[in-house]
Design an enzyme around this catalytic site. Structure first.
Site, PDB file in Angstrom:
ATOM      1  N   GLU A 147       8.267  -0.011 -12.355  1.00  0.00           N
ATOM      2  CA  GLU A 147       7.257  -0.167 -13.406  1.00  0.00           C
ATOM      3  C   GLU A 147       7.749   0.549 -14.640  1.00  0.00           C
ATOM      4  O   GLU A 147       8.539   1.471 -14.570  1.00  0.00           O
ATOM      5  CB  GLU A 147       5.923   0.457 -12.963  1.00  0.00           C
ATOM      6  CG  GLU A 147       5.206  -0.420 -11.968  1.00  0.00           C
ATOM      7  CD  GLU A 147       3.856   0.142 -11.555  1.00  0.00           C
ATOM      8  OE1 GLU A 147       3.502   1.249 -11.984  1.00  0.00           O
ATOM      9  OE2 GLU A 147       3.179  -0.542 -10.785  1.00  0.00           O
TER      10      GLU A 147
ATOM     11  N   ILE B 165       0.394   5.754  -7.198  1.00  0.00           N
ATOM     12  CA  ILE B 165       0.481   4.732  -6.162  1.00  0.00           C
ATOM     13  C   ILE B 165      -0.801   3.905  -6.141  1.00  0.00           C
ATOM     14  O   ILE B 165      -1.762   4.219  -5.450  1.00  0.00           O
ATOM     15  CB  ILE B 165       0.780   5.371  -4.791  1.00  0.00           C
ATOM     16  CG1 ILE B 165       2.145   6.072  -4.883  1.00  0.00           C
ATOM     17  CG2 ILE B 165       0.812   4.302  -3.690  1.00  0.00           C
ATOM     18  CD1 ILE B 165       2.620   6.679  -3.616  1.00  0.00           C
ATOM     19  N   HIS B 166      -0.805   2.848  -6.934  1.00  0.00           N
ATOM     20  CA  HIS B 166      -1.925   1.901  -6.923  1.00  0.00           C
ATOM     21  C   HIS B 166      -1.481   0.684  -6.105  1.00  0.00           C
ATOM     22  O   HIS B 166      -0.530   0.763  -5.327  1.00  0.00           O
ATOM     23  CB  HIS B 166      -2.369   1.557  -8.347  1.00  0.00           C
ATOM     24  CG  HIS B 166      -1.335   0.880  -9.181  1.00  0.00           C
ATOM     25  ND1 HIS B 166      -1.341  -0.461  -9.404  1.00  0.00           N
ATOM     26  CD2 HIS B 166      -0.235   1.366  -9.813  1.00  0.00           C
ATOM     27  CE1 HIS B 166      -0.295  -0.778 -10.174  1.00  0.00           C
ATOM     28  NE2 HIS B 166       0.385   0.309 -10.421  1.00  0.00           N
ATOM     29  N   ALA B 167      -2.180  -0.419  -6.275  1.00  0.00           N
ATOM     30  CA  ALA B 167      -1.956  -1.561  -5.381  1.00  0.00           C
ATOM     31  C   ALA B 167      -0.510  -2.068  -5.375  1.00  0.00           C
ATOM     32  O   ALA B 167       0.067  -2.309  -4.312  1.00  0.00           O
ATOM     33  CB  ALA B 167      -2.903  -2.701  -5.754  1.00  0.00           C
TER      34      ALA B 167
END
Lengths: 312, 92
Positions: free
Chosen positions: B91, B18-20
């Protein structure tokens, strides 16, 4: 963009101290190549390659050479030059106009213009002017401000508060370039320059107040004649689809150049001027190579993926 | 309609965790609903409507997150959040 000799005359008459010697009727001649040429080589009789579509500049070299010719030869060469369908002749250093040029100018419909400037200075100044005249340009909707050296274009539907936001920015000490209608042109350095329409320059319309004249109310520090565009800010009604991280910024295209574009949702009670100010600062930071959103994201990704390795 | 609470566990399945970008997707999805939504991991509980909160929760790839939704539209909200986790936040 092609221009006419007349546009150069109108824009440069004062700056370049131009004076028309002959052929005033033919100022509408177009200038197919936005450049200058020294016709010295052509005057020697070499016409195999001659940049005939450019402004022809007669400087000291041309005059000295013409002087060395017999009267007959001189007339012949000048006639040959005029036969090449040149758009305009400019004579520098206020030299006396060579005999016969006035007649040839009428015959071949070529304006002849004189300037007291030294050739080199004239060529430098004129290059800048020609480039400005020939730059692709457009008129766009939006209010242009300069915030701490950053050119900010505020856009949005009528009544969303562009002018009000601009007014708050002016009160904070920033400068107005244009309100609501902005003229833009693209420079050869790949930047967009914005300025205001001559007639309405430095005026704003504030709903309920009507038209105001900004420098009269806020002083000359509150205005700026032109500025380069760095960021576009679109003021919109909230949709819930706004960017939340700024990691993948949007862009808009003006005159084939991409400009960063930020969409700001407008809610009542939100201090838009403050947010625009921060957006401009953030843009400045990005131009200095420091992209906060991206750096934080990279930091998180690096921590997260290290974690994966640790867990095996 | 009554207040309902739903609690579900999800595995973080995308490559970077969980990145930006995933955080922004979660916040956008959660923001559409009026119910309270929280994400919990290792005793840390943050609001699913706070982007900086989600960035601090350390959603490593492969880690398990407990999502709780409390409110009238909890059902719909949970469905949308589940979709994001299941589809690896879209993604590659």
């Amino acid at each position: 963009m092609a221009i006419t000799v007349k546009e150069l005359w109108e824009e440069g008459a004062e700056r370049l101290s131009l004076r028309i010697i002959a052929g005033e009727k033919y100022l509408e001649n177009s200038l197919p190549e936005i450049a200058m040429n020294r016709p010295g080589l052509a005057l020697t009789g070499f016409f195999q390659y001659f940049a005939n579509q450019r402004l022809q500049i007669f400087g000291l070299a041309e005059f000295t050479y013409l002087k060395s010719l017999s009267v007959q030869k001189k007339e012949q060469r000048l006639r040959q030059l005029f036969e090449q369908k040149i758009p305009c002749i400019i004579i520098t250093r206020n030299r006396r106009v060579p005999k016969g040029i006035t007649e040839l100018a009428e015959e071949f419909k070529v304006p002849v213009i004189q300037t007291p400037m030294v050739t080199m200075n004239f060529v430098n100044e004129c290059t800048v002017l020609l480039e400005k005249l020939a730059a692709p340009r457009k008129r766009i909707q939006g209010t242009m401000m300069e915030v701490m050296g950053i050119g900010v274009l505020l856009r949005g539907d009528p009544g969303i508060g562009k002018s009000e936001t601009a007014l708050s920015l002016i009160e904070r000490g920033y400068s107005l370039v244009s309100d609501d209608v902005t003229e833009i042109r693209r420079t050869s350095r790949g930047r967009i320059v914005c300025w205001a329409n001559e007639v309405t320059r430095y005026h704003m319309e504030i709903r309920g107040l009507g038209i105001i004249h900004v420098p009269s109310l806020f002083g000359v520090a509150s205005i700026r004649r032109e500025t380069e565009l760095d960021v576009v800010i679109d003021l919109k009604k909230p949709t819930g689809e706004e960017d939340r991280t700024g990691v993948h910024p949007e862009t808009v295209t003006f005159l084939e150049l991409e400009i960063p574009c930020i969409t700001l949702p407008v809610r009542s009670g939100r201090d838009m001027a403050n947010i625009v100010e921060v957006a401009a600062l953030n843009q400045k930071l990005k131009e200095l190579g420091h992209d906060a959103a991206k750096e934080l994201d990279d930091k998180i990704i690096s921590r997260l993926t290290k974690g994966r390795v640790r867990r095996g | 309609m009554a207040e309902i609470e739903i609690i579900k566990n999800f595995k973080v399945m995308n490559e970077y965790g969980i990145h930006a970008r995933p955080a922004a997707l979660l916040v956008k999805a959660a923001g559409k609903y009026s119910c309270d939504i929280f994400i919990e991991k290792d005793g840390n509980k943050v609001s699913c409507k706070s982007i900086l909160g989600l960035m601090t929760i350390e959603g490593f790839p492969g880690s398990i997150m407990q999502v709780s939704a409390l409110g009238e539209d909890a059902q719909d909200a949970m469905a949308e959040i589940e979709e994001l986790f299941v589809n690896k936040f879209y993604e590659d």
